[in-house]
Design an enzyme around this catalytic site. Sequence first.
Site, PDB file in Angstrom:
ATOM      1  N   GLY B  43       0.856  -1.177   0.000  1.00 41.84           N
ATOM      2  CA  GLY B  43       0.000   0.000   0.000  1.00 41.84           C
ATOM      3  C   GLY B  43       0.894   1.229   0.000  1.00 41.84           C
ATOM      4  O   GLY B  43       2.099   1.141  -0.269  1.00 41.84           O
ATOM      5  N   LEU B  44       0.325   2.367   0.317  1.00 45.93           N
ATOM      6  CA  LEU B  44       1.135   3.583   0.282  1.00 45.93           C
ATOM      7  C   LEU B  44       2.375   3.433   1.145  1.00 45.93           C
ATOM      8  O   LEU B  44       3.489   3.778   0.731  1.00 45.93           O
ATOM      9  CB  LEU B  44       0.320   4.775   0.763  1.00 45.93           C
ATOM     10  CG  LEU B  44      -0.813   5.197  -0.175  1.00 45.93           C
ATOM     11  CD1 LEU B  44      -1.460   6.466   0.354  1.00 45.93           C
ATOM     12  CD2 LEU B  44      -0.298   5.422  -1.578  1.00 45.93           C
ATOM     13  N   ALA B  45       2.212   2.892   2.344  1.00 40.28           N
ATOM     14  CA  ALA B  45       3.348   2.796   3.249  1.00 40.28           C
ATOM     15  C   ALA B  45       4.399   1.822   2.713  1.00 40.28           C
ATOM     16  O   ALA B  45       5.587   2.153   2.624  1.00 40.28           O
ATOM     17  CB  ALA B  45       2.869   2.371   4.634  1.00 40.28           C
ATOM     18  N   SER B 285     -17.477   9.056  -0.331  1.00 47.43           N
ATOM     19  CA  SER B 285     -16.498   9.990   0.215  1.00 47.43           C
ATOM     20  C   SER B 285     -17.162  10.989   1.136  1.00 47.43           C
ATOM     21  O   SER B 285     -18.250  11.498   0.888  1.00 47.43           O
ATOM     22  CB  SER B 285     -15.801  10.749  -0.898  1.00 47.43           C
ATOM     23  OG  SER B 285     -15.110  11.834  -0.324  1.00 47.43           O
ATOM     24  N   ARG B 331     -15.791  12.623  12.250  1.00 46.62           N
ATOM     25  CA  ARG B 331     -16.443  11.368  11.884  1.00 46.62           C
ATOM     26  C   ARG B 331     -17.133  10.667  13.041  1.00 46.62           C
ATOM     27  O   ARG B 331     -18.249  10.181  12.892  1.00 46.62           O
ATOM     28  CB  ARG B 331     -15.382  10.420  11.340  1.00 46.62           C
ATOM     29  CG  ARG B 331     -14.877  10.897  10.035  1.00 46.62           C
ATOM     30  CD  ARG B 331     -13.778  10.040   9.519  1.00 46.62           C
ATOM     31  NE  ARG B 331     -13.472  10.523   8.186  1.00 46.62           N
ATOM     32  CZ  ARG B 331     -12.528  10.040   7.420  1.00 46.62           C
ATOM     33  NH1 ARG B 331     -11.766   9.050   7.858  1.00 46.62           N
ATOM     34  NH2 ARG B 331     -12.324  10.529   6.220  1.00 46.62           N
ATOM     35  N   LEU B 442      -3.567   8.740   4.292  1.00 45.82           N
ATOM     36  CA  LEU B 442      -2.704   8.697   3.118  1.00 45.82           C
ATOM     37  C   LEU B 442      -1.415   9.455   3.436  1.00 45.82           C
ATOM     38  O   LEU B 442      -0.312   9.022   3.103  1.00 45.82           O
ATOM     39  CB  LEU B 442      -3.416   9.317   1.919  1.00 45.82           C
ATOM     40  CG  LEU B 442      -4.734   8.647   1.520  1.00 45.82           C
ATOM     41  CD1 LEU B 442      -5.332   9.326   0.292  1.00 45.82           C
ATOM     42  CD2 LEU B 442      -4.533   7.171   1.233  1.00 45.82           C
TER      43      LEU B 442
HETATM   44  C1  FAD Z   1     -12.722   3.107   1.157  1.00 45.80           C
HETATM   45  C2  FAD Z   1     -11.622   3.854   1.865  1.00 45.80           C
HETATM   46  C3  FAD Z   1     -11.417   5.196   1.589  1.00 45.80           C
HETATM   47  C4  FAD Z   1     -10.399   5.894   2.230  1.00 45.80           C
HETATM   48  N1  FAD Z   1     -10.213   7.212   1.919  1.00 45.80           N
HETATM   49  C5  FAD Z   1      -9.184   7.877   2.501  1.00 45.80           C
HETATM   50  C6  FAD Z   1      -8.914   9.227   2.151  1.00 45.80           C
HETATM   51  O1  FAD Z   1      -9.603   9.831   1.333  1.00 45.80           O
HETATM   52  N2  FAD Z   1      -7.866   9.840   2.731  1.00 45.80           N
HETATM   53  C7  FAD Z   1      -7.076   9.206   3.635  1.00 45.80           C
HETATM   54  O2  FAD Z   1      -6.128   9.812   4.105  1.00 45.80           O
HETATM   55  N3  FAD Z   1      -7.304   7.926   3.978  1.00 45.80           N
HETATM   56  C8  FAD Z   1      -8.338   7.242   3.434  1.00 45.80           C
HETATM   57  N4  FAD Z   1      -8.568   5.941   3.781  1.00 45.80           N
HETATM   58  C9  FAD Z   1      -7.627   5.251   4.670  1.00 45.80           C
HETATM   59  C10 FAD Z   1      -6.391   4.860   3.887  1.00 45.80           C
HETATM   60  O3  FAD Z   1      -6.737   4.491   2.591  1.00 45.80           O
HETATM   61  C11 FAD Z   1      -5.655   3.690   4.512  1.00 45.80           C
HETATM   62  O4  FAD Z   1      -5.522   3.876   5.873  1.00 45.80           O
HETATM   63  C12 FAD Z   1      -4.266   3.569   3.918  1.00 45.80           C
HETATM   64  O5  FAD Z   1      -4.321   3.562   2.526  1.00 45.80           O
HETATM   65  C13 FAD Z   1      -3.569   2.340   4.423  1.00 45.80           C
HETATM   66  O6  FAD Z   1      -2.357   2.186   3.716  1.00 45.80           O
HETATM   67  P1  FAD Z   1      -1.322   1.099   4.133  1.00 45.80           P
HETATM   68  O7  FAD Z   1      -0.168   1.242   3.209  1.00 45.80           O
HETATM   69  O8  FAD Z   1      -1.037   1.180   5.578  1.00 45.80           O
HETATM   70  O9  FAD Z   1      -2.068  -0.316   3.916  1.00 45.80           O
HETATM   71  P2  FAD Z   1      -2.836  -0.945   2.662  1.00 45.80           P
HETATM   72  O10 FAD Z   1      -2.961  -0.035   1.527  1.00 45.80           O
HETATM   73  O11 FAD Z   1      -4.064  -1.563   3.219  1.00 45.80           O
HETATM   74  O12 FAD Z   1      -1.864  -2.093   2.193  1.00 45.80           O
HETATM   75  C14 FAD Z   1      -1.686  -3.275   2.888  1.00 45.80           C
HETATM   76  C15 FAD Z   1      -0.723  -4.121   2.117  1.00 45.80           C
HETATM   77  O13 FAD Z   1      -0.306  -5.199   2.938  1.00 45.80           O
HETATM   78  C16 FAD Z   1      -0.443  -6.420   2.255  1.00 45.80           C
HETATM   79  N5  FAD Z   1      -0.719  -7.433   3.257  1.00 45.80           N
HETATM   80  C17 FAD Z   1      -1.628  -7.405   4.264  1.00 45.80           C
HETATM   81  N6  FAD Z   1      -1.536  -8.518   5.002  1.00 45.80           N
HETATM   82  C18 FAD Z   1      -0.558  -9.261   4.458  1.00 45.80           C
HETATM   83  C19 FAD Z   1      -0.008 -10.529   4.769  1.00 45.80           C
HETATM   84  N7  FAD Z   1      -0.434 -11.245   5.798  1.00 45.80           N
HETATM   85  N8  FAD Z   1       0.981 -11.001   3.969  1.00 45.80           N
HETATM   86  C20 FAD Z   1       1.433 -10.276   2.911  1.00 45.80           C
HETATM   87  N9  FAD Z   1       0.950  -9.071   2.591  1.00 45.80           N
HETATM   88  C21 FAD Z   1      -0.031  -8.580   3.358  1.00 45.80           C
HETATM   89  C22 FAD Z   1      -1.574  -6.199   1.285  1.00 45.80           C
HETATM   90  O14 FAD Z   1      -1.466  -7.112   0.231  1.00 45.80           O
HETATM   91  C23 FAD Z   1      -1.293  -4.762   0.858  1.00 45.80           C
HETATM   92  O15 FAD Z   1      -0.298  -4.753  -0.136  1.00 45.80           O
HETATM   93  C24 FAD Z   1      -9.589   5.237   3.158  1.00 45.80           C
HETATM   94  C25 FAD Z   1      -9.816   3.900   3.448  1.00 45.80           C
HETATM   95  C26 FAD Z   1     -10.837   3.213   2.830  1.00 45.80           C
HETATM   96  C27 FAD Z   1     -11.079   1.793   3.212  1.00 45.80           C
END
Ligand code: FAD
Lengths: 259, 638
Positions: B43-45, B285, B331, B442
């Site tokens: 994901g982004l991180a 949204s 929220r 994000l």
């Molecule tokens: C519908 C929706 C809309 C949103 N809108 C906004 C917004 O407008 N603005 C905002 O700031 N935030 C928003 N958020 C929140 C934000 O999108 C998320 O908090 C953020 O993108 C999480 O990013 P991340 O990189 O931490 O994890 P994620 O993007 O969830 O990525 C997780 C990654 O880990 C991998 N993974 C997970 N478990 C395992 C495992 N056991 N083994 C191997 N790989 C694994 C997955 O495959 C994926 O690649 C929204 C969330 C949702 C659900």
Amino acid sequence: MSEHETINITLKVWRQNGPEDSGRFETIPVADVDTHSSFLEMLDFLNEKLILEDKEPIEFDNDCREGICGTCGIMVNGIPHGHGKGMTVCQLHMREFDDGDTIVVEPFRARAYKVIQDLMVDRSPLEKIIQAGGYISVNTGGAPDGNAVPVAQEKSEEAMDAAACIGCGACVASCPNASAMLFVSAKVSQFALLPQGRAEANTRVLSMLQEMDACGFGNCTNHRVCEAACPKEVSITHIARFNREFLKASLFGRMPMGE
Amino acid sequence: MQTLDGKIPGGPLAEKWDRHKMDMKLINPANRRQFSVIVVGTGLAGAAASASLAEMGYNVKTFCIQDSPRRAHSIAAQGGINAAKNYANDGDSIWRLFVDTVKGGDFRAREANVYRLAQVSNNIIDQCVAQGVPFAREYGGLLANRSFGGAQVSRTFYARGQTGQQLLLGAYGALSRQIAAGQVQMFSRHEMMDLVVSGDRARGIIARNLVNGELEAHAADAVILATGGYSNVFYLSTNAISCNVSAIWQAYKKGAYFANPCFTQIHPTSLPHVSGHQTKLTLMSESLRNDGRVWVPKNAEDKRPANDISENERDYFLEEKYPSFGNLVPRDVASRNAKQQCDAGKGVGPTGRAVYLDFTQAIKRDGKAVIARKYGNLFDMYRNIIDDDPYETPMMIYPAAHFTMGGLWVDYNLMSNISGLFVLGEANFSDHGANRLGASALMQGLADGYFVIPYTLAGYLGDAGKSEIGEDQAAFKDSIQFAQSRIEKLLAINGKRTVEDIHRQLGRVMEDHVGLARDEAGLKTAIQRIQEIRAEFWENVKVAGPANRYRLNLQKAGRLIDFLDLGELMAIDALNRKESCGGHLRTEAESEEGEAIRDDENFCHVSAWGYQGEEAQPALFVEPLAFENVKLTQRSYK
Ligand SMILES: Cc1cc2nc3c(=O)[nH]c(=O)nc-3n(C[C@H](O)[C@H](O)[C@H](O)COP(=O)(O)OP(=O)(O)OC[C@H]3O[C@@H](n4cnc5c(N)ncnc54)[C@H](O)[C@@H]3O)c2cc1C
Ligand code: FES
């Protein structure tokens, strides 16, 4: 919103145990499908029954279930993502079908896609194409201020139209040549429209095209069915821009502009 | 109770990060290639971290569940990303973003982390623009901003309703470039099954190839988990189907502390429940609240269609109760109020669990075209799912589990209490306290990945050196054995209920007792119910094999085991926190107007839980929170 209803349908669904298996259609009746459920929820519902009957569930790719991740992708009655306009199969609802319908469900078919299991295919060749140049080469850190370079609003909007591609690969499945041209052109076009992307415009278009050929995708011969199949309605005008970029790059060689 | 040290650097708030960067060790470019790093998640991180570390010269192995790193759930974020650019010239600053985030989080986040987040927010926008992210722009060609989720300044950058997609594709492009360069080895369709720890240091992971079921050992000098949030514990949530807690849960079982597990965010504007087979709640949204007005009928059980209910028979309850913020209250406040209205019998729609979000006034004021330009795609989505036209009749919305502020405990360096285990993005607990502001997740994911971990990882490796534990060593073999036996055990149960069925049952318990409002009796019931469901699972689940084939229900079964354990920990944590704060509302600590009442004397801390074994109660550790820069005040949106 309409009343709750249930319908009975029959699925003719493709079953295949891995890439080596030759695969076959199986006919499965599904009773009591809630018309407010989505197409994939109908498959889940069926899978729960199959599991309890000691049968193998039907495997299909899916994740976000809201039309943005591009994971889902199957042929429904011969159409990638089914007949809904501008939507993925996870957004297709059962209210679009009638009681008694027979629905044919198959994986995306293309030379470059191998079947993994049932309705799932391996779309990793699309990854390779992006790796060949579907980015702007900037390292983290050191970028100039976001407003240092203005970008005309209409260019930026058009770049966004192209960038809306979700990489589901339906364009390939719809194309008689199994070409990935809509996918490739969307990326090329997005970056060609933005000043940030110009520096590598020539190398990008050439390397992405080369990789598309190497992966076994066909050529674009302007059938235009990809545009209709695209759940994000990415326009074939991006293919036209791709062609212009390709011509420019071929004339001026691989040298990135500005060097 | 043992206390935890967040390792917050000294010095004035505004100088901490810069000073810390100066104090940390560096690894010179030639030496970086000696080090290997595992990143789980794209994901982004995770994508930002993988790309940035690879660019610097580390050898990176990156894992994700999806068939492509571009499909991580970040792709679904719609609304936008915050930054303190003050391009709108309306009084924003790093300081204001910092203060808003601390207050928004209801004083349950670490000041120093939040300040750093606000500081690097500006670099994120620059980075993304350079990558070709097509942010919305003004006619003059400069970047456009909007006000989002209750902010009183316009600091949110966006790309139509697809901001997460565009930011992720930017990071994915950078990652793809490093894959092509051979600096990142990408393992898609792989799921992390276990964290390998020996000698108190993270040594690598066990991953399962989801296509052929093989278990693989991967060793590295550091492990970074960026595996997202765990809202799917509620079964129905706005998250993607594959979102899970398993990666961080395995780390928890290996000794990493789990912080504030009960801090979850319920988003006010999701689509309501419409079908019994429903598997997900789609988010609308929150930007819709800028122009939509929330209301319910004044009279309970008024079942007439919305357009037949006249103006004076409508209760615009948010505008009435919160005159200055109106429909833009945070929220948790919006969600809770909506639920209260529904509980009072004023809910609308087929299940009575929805409130209206009405655009009539906005359409009259701005014209349909303007509204369509702003929200067209959302309106289309609504029409498709609900089969109703929001230009003509008000939308129906209902709160849905959406984001988890809790996660693995990390220090200022984003390292967990296990040495060499870093946690980024939604998977950690760090920056949002008890409630996250819109458009800040994000920002946090990209801040962690692009601008924090590149420094703190070097700081760690510079001190700790290489791991020197190979994949052939006992620690890895034991972990493979563990993962293998778990799969065999699952397939052997052969009971009568599907994984989905049991997960739905867990979800209902979570929603009823560990959701929007919590109380002692309900939480105790939840703990007991979850234990029963867990027992039922191990006796009566039916999982289809074979394991050497792609089998989604087998993957889901494994994730459900961990959700069951997590659900119980969430209830334990909520029970322990006898105060209300942010999204955590204990009805025992609620003012007469229904506002959350914090108890700063007893709970101004992070609660972090340590695993003590299958049958044992988890141990509680606390990290006290000090507010030296923002004065502790009760939140008020009146
Ligand atoms: C519908 C929706 C809309 C949103 N809108 C906004 C917004 O407008 N603005 C905002 O700031 N935030 C928003 N958020 C929140 C934000 O999108 C998320 O908090 C953020 O993108 C999480 O990013 P991340 O990189 O931490 O994890 P994620 O993007 O969830 O990525 C997780 C990654 O880990 C991998 N993974 C997970 N478990 C395992 C495992 N056991 N083994 C191997 N790989 C694994 C997955 O495959 C994926 O690649 C929204 C969330 C949702 C659900
Ligand atoms: S499942 Fe994500 S687009 Fe269909």
